[in-house]
Motif scaffolding. Structure first.
Motif, PDB file in Angstrom:
ATOM      1  N   ARG A 150      -1.300   4.087   2.323  1.00  0.00           N
ATOM      2  CA  ARG A 150      -1.650   5.365   1.710  1.00  0.00           C
ATOM      3  C   ARG A 150      -1.911   5.188   0.225  1.00  0.00           C
ATOM      4  O   ARG A 150      -1.083   4.628  -0.493  1.00  0.00           O
ATOM      5  CB  ARG A 150      -0.516   6.365   1.944  1.00  0.00           C
ATOM      6  N   ASP A 151      -3.070   5.669  -0.201  1.00  0.00           N
ATOM      7  CA  ASP A 151      -3.448   5.581  -1.612  1.00  0.00           C
ATOM      8  C   ASP A 151      -2.855   6.736  -2.401  1.00  0.00           C
ATOM      9  O   ASP A 151      -2.674   7.836  -1.860  1.00  0.00           O
ATOM     10  CB  ASP A 151      -4.973   5.619  -1.754  1.00  0.00           C
ATOM     11  N   PRO A 152      -2.590   6.531  -3.677  1.00  0.00           N
ATOM     12  CA  PRO A 152      -2.035   7.634  -4.485  1.00  0.00           C
ATOM     13  C   PRO A 152      -3.010   8.790  -4.675  1.00  0.00           C
ATOM     14  O   PRO A 152      -2.591   9.932  -4.828  1.00  0.00           O
ATOM     15  CB  PRO A 152      -1.691   6.968  -5.823  1.00  0.00           C
ATOM     16  N   GLN A 236       2.635   1.044   0.969  1.00  0.00           N
ATOM     17  CA  GLN A 236       2.218  -0.070   1.820  1.00  0.00           C
ATOM     18  C   GLN A 236       3.434  -0.607   2.561  1.00  0.00           C
ATOM     19  O   GLN A 236       4.225  -1.378   2.011  1.00  0.00           O
ATOM     20  CB  GLN A 236       1.596  -1.187   0.974  1.00  0.00           C
ATOM     21  N   ARG A 237       3.604  -0.185   3.804  1.00  0.00           N
ATOM     22  CA  ARG A 237       4.758  -0.613   4.586  1.00  0.00           C
ATOM     23  C   ARG A 237       4.324  -1.094   5.968  1.00  0.00           C
ATOM     24  O   ARG A 237       3.324  -0.626   6.504  1.00  0.00           O
ATOM     25  CB  ARG A 237       5.755   0.544   4.745  1.00  0.00           C
ATOM     26  N   ARG A 248      10.332  -5.943   8.978  1.00  0.00           N
ATOM     27  CA  ARG A 248       9.602  -4.942   8.210  1.00  0.00           C
ATOM     28  C   ARG A 248       9.494  -5.354   6.749  1.00  0.00           C
ATOM     29  O   ARG A 248      10.295  -6.128   6.237  1.00  0.00           O
ATOM     30  CB  ARG A 248      10.260  -3.565   8.322  1.00  0.00           C
ATOM     31  N   THR A 249       8.467  -4.843   6.116  1.00  0.00           N
ATOM     32  CA  THR A 249       8.312  -5.005   4.668  1.00  0.00           C
ATOM     33  C   THR A 249       8.236  -3.619   4.048  1.00  0.00           C
ATOM     34  O   THR A 249       7.645  -2.695   4.628  1.00  0.00           O
ATOM     35  CB  THR A 249       7.023  -5.771   4.303  1.00  0.00           C
ATOM     36  N   GLY A 250       8.825  -3.489   2.855  1.00  0.00           N
ATOM     37  CA  GLY A 250       8.840  -2.204   2.172  1.00  0.00           C
ATOM     38  C   GLY A 250       7.900  -2.182   0.988  1.00  0.00           C
ATOM     39  O   GLY A 250       7.150  -3.123   0.732  1.00  0.00           O
ATOM     40  N   ASN A 251       7.950  -1.088   0.246  1.00  0.00           N
ATOM     41  CA  ASN A 251       7.125  -0.938  -0.946  1.00  0.00           C
ATOM     42  C   ASN A 251       7.680  -1.741  -2.113  1.00  0.00           C
ATOM     43  O   ASN A 251       8.872  -2.081  -2.160  1.00  0.00           O
ATOM     44  CB  ASN A 251       7.035   0.540  -1.334  1.00  0.00           C
ATOM     45  N   ILE A 252       6.809  -2.038  -3.054  1.00  0.00           N
ATOM     46  CA  ILE A 252       7.202  -2.735  -4.282  1.00  0.00           C
ATOM     47  C   ILE A 252       7.376  -1.685  -5.375  1.00  0.00           C
ATOM     48  O   ILE A 252       6.464  -0.904  -5.660  1.00  0.00           O
ATOM     49  CB  ILE A 252       6.133  -3.750  -4.720  1.00  0.00           C
ATOM     50  N   PHE A 274      -3.466  -0.373  -6.128  1.00  0.00           N
ATOM     51  CA  PHE A 274      -3.534  -1.558  -5.263  1.00  0.00           C
ATOM     52  C   PHE A 274      -3.722  -2.851  -6.049  1.00  0.00           C
ATOM     53  O   PHE A 274      -3.287  -3.920  -5.632  1.00  0.00           O
ATOM     54  CB  PHE A 274      -4.641  -1.394  -4.214  1.00  0.00           C
ATOM     55  N   LEU A 275      -4.355  -2.781  -7.220  1.00  0.00           N
ATOM     56  CA  LEU A 275      -4.533  -3.990  -8.022  1.00  0.00           C
ATOM     57  C   LEU A 275      -3.205  -4.506  -8.558  1.00  0.00           C
ATOM     58  O   LEU A 275      -3.022  -5.713  -8.741  1.00  0.00           O
ATOM     59  CB  LEU A 275      -5.506  -3.720  -9.175  1.00  0.00           C
ATOM     60  N   GLU A 276      -2.273  -3.589  -8.819  1.00  0.00           N
ATOM     61  CA  GLU A 276      -0.927  -3.997  -9.238  1.00  0.00           C
ATOM     62  C   GLU A 276      -0.122  -4.493  -8.032  1.00  0.00           C
ATOM     63  O   GLU A 276       0.536  -5.526  -8.085  1.00  0.00           O
ATOM     64  CB  GLU A 276      -0.208  -2.822  -9.891  1.00  0.00           C
ATOM     65  N   ARG A 277      -0.201  -3.710  -6.938  1.00  0.00           N
ATOM     66  CA  ARG A 277       0.579  -4.050  -5.739  1.00  0.00           C
ATOM     67  C   ARG A 277       0.221  -5.435  -5.217  1.00  0.00           C
ATOM     68  O   ARG A 277       1.086  -6.190  -4.752  1.00  0.00           O
ATOM     69  CB  ARG A 277       0.327  -2.982  -4.659  1.00  0.00           C
ATOM     70  N   TYR A 278      -1.053  -5.798  -5.265  1.00  0.00           N
ATOM     71  CA  TYR A 278      -1.492  -7.065  -4.692  1.00  0.00           C
ATOM     72  C   TYR A 278      -1.893  -8.092  -5.749  1.00  0.00           C
ATOM     73  O   TYR A 278      -2.669  -9.013  -5.459  1.00  0.00           O
ATOM     74  CB  TYR A 278      -2.639  -6.817  -3.710  1.00  0.00           C
ATOM     75  N   ALA A 279      -1.352  -7.949  -6.945  1.00  0.00           N
ATOM     76  CA  ALA A 279      -1.697  -8.891  -8.025  1.00  0.00           C
ATOM     77  C   ALA A 279      -1.403 -10.336  -7.628  1.00  0.00           C
ATOM     78  O   ALA A 279      -2.231 -11.234  -7.838  1.00  0.00           O
ATOM     79  CB  ALA A 279      -0.939  -8.519  -9.299  1.00  0.00           C
ATOM     80  N   ALA A 280      -0.241 -10.578  -7.053  1.00  0.00           N
ATOM     81  CA  ALA A 280       0.108 -11.945  -6.627  1.00  0.00           C
ATOM     82  C   ALA A 280      -0.796 -12.414  -5.500  1.00  0.00           C
ATOM     83  O   ALA A 280      -1.220 -13.577  -5.461  1.00  0.00           O
ATOM     84  CB  ALA A 280       1.566 -12.004  -6.189  1.00  0.00           C
ATOM     85  N   ALA A 281      -1.131 -11.511  -4.575  1.00  0.00           N
ATOM     86  CA  ALA A 281      -1.970 -11.873  -3.437  1.00  0.00           C
ATOM     87  C   ALA A 281      -3.355 -12.319  -3.888  1.00  0.00           C
ATOM     88  O   ALA A 281      -3.918 -13.274  -3.335  1.00  0.00           O
ATOM     89  CB  ALA A 281      -2.086 -10.686  -2.476  1.00  0.00           C
TER      90      ALA A 281
END
Length: 330
Positions: A150-152, A236-237, A248-252, A274-281
């Motif tokens: 879900r996007d903000p 993102q769960r 399961r994986t939770g939110n960051i 999403f750019l922050e959430r997946y920065a490492a990815a």
């Protein structure tokens, strides 16, 4: 040292461009964008030269092309880069048409050049750990997967109009994630969609709230819920129920600090973009691409992975329109 050319200097191009500059095995030689201001701005930040698309693809001092331009340019750029003998890293989706995307993938295969489709979630450390544990049989046979994405807030309606729709745009990541976790192909799709966030999205012919069920030949089910609005951040769960347990994986969150009082427990907000959430990815993804080039192995996700995600998106779109389950084209 792999010499890279970047096509597209928008928000995702900036991410890949800066990651390329920071990578010890990469050199960002040149970049381009339809907007000269965007190209000049990123060139100033990276030290790369600004060239035309044609110059970048033809340049003998460039080994690989990073395609980060709008979706409707991807297939043509894949074909041009392949015929020039360049390795290719292409943002999702390959195209909004499965047929057109298939032709582009075929050209890359005929040219025998590496082609990687950028589904960055596969490289998220949390999700990739979960996937490895699934493959190792930690929770036995996979029975039900639940993906929440879900996007903000929704993107501008101008973007919606050219995006190809929620299933082909936002949910294509979830469809690839489902395949990544299931370990087998979905054979049937049932989709629902509504416009609950912004009436203008509905007027543009799209939905902003959706749920999709996927079923595999073995009977495993994946349920996906997507929304263009989550007032609490980028949600993102993932939860996987198996015959021997659950993963399961939770939110960051912005920080791991919790405050406990008589009123309850308080946590920092989840990451909002999403750019922050997946920065490492995104960093791991580029590293994986370069490692495949170094080893001479075929990079993943492959062109086939890109085609299958698009085929599921097409089936979901048809299911939502007809109200009926739809078989997925193999």
């Amino acid at each position: 040292m792999y010499r890279l050319g970047l096509i597209g200097a928008g928000r995702i191009g900036i991410i890949h461009g800066l990651n390329a500059v920071a990578h010890p095995k990469a050199q960002l030689v040149a970049l381009t964008d339809a907007d000269p201001v965007a190209a000049d701005s990123l060139a100033a930040r990276t030290g790369a030269a600004v060239r035309t698309t044609e110059e970048i693809i033809a340049s003998p001092d460039i080994d690989a092309i990073l395609i980060c331009s709008p979706t409707d340019t991807h297939s043509d750029l894949i074909e041009q880069s392949a015929r020039a003998g360049k390795a290719i890293f292409c943002e999702k989706p390959i195209d909004l048409s499965v047929e057109r995307a298939a032709r582009a993938v075929a050209v890359a295969e005929e040219a025998k050049v590496p082609l990687m489709i950028a589904f960055q979630r596969r490289f998220d450390p949390h999700l990739s750990t979960l996937q490895r544990q699934l493959r190792d049989g930690v929770i036995g046979q996979t029975e039900i997967i639940t993906i929440m994405s879900r996007d903000p807030a929704p993107p501008p309606v101008s973007y919606i109009k050219r995006s190809g729709g929620l299933y082909r745009d936002a949910m294509i990541h979830d469809f690839d994630e489902a395949r990544f976790l299931l370990g087998e192909e979905p054979v049937e799709v049932f989709a629902l969609g509504s416009c609950m966030v912004d009436p203008a999205i509905g007027e543009a012919g799209d939905v902003d709230t959706a749920a999709v069920l996927l079923r595999t030949a073995s009977g495993a089910i994946c349920q996906i819920s997507v929304s263009r609005r989550a007032t609490y951040g980028h949600d993102q769960r993932v939860e996987v129920l198996g015959s021997k347990g659950l993963l399961r994986t939770g939110n960051i969150h912005e920080t791991t600090v919790e405050h406990a009082s008589s009123s309850g427990f308080l946590q920092a907000p989840v990451l909002n973009f999403f750019l922050e959430r997946y920065a490492a990815a995104y960093k791991i993804e580029l590293d994986a691409f370069l490692e495949h080039l170094e080893k001479g192995t075929s990079p993943t996700p492959t062109g086939y992975d890109g085609l299958m995600a698009l085929r599921i998106a097409d089936a979901a779109t048809k299911s939502r329109e007809t109200g009926l389950p739809v078989r997925v084209q193999a």
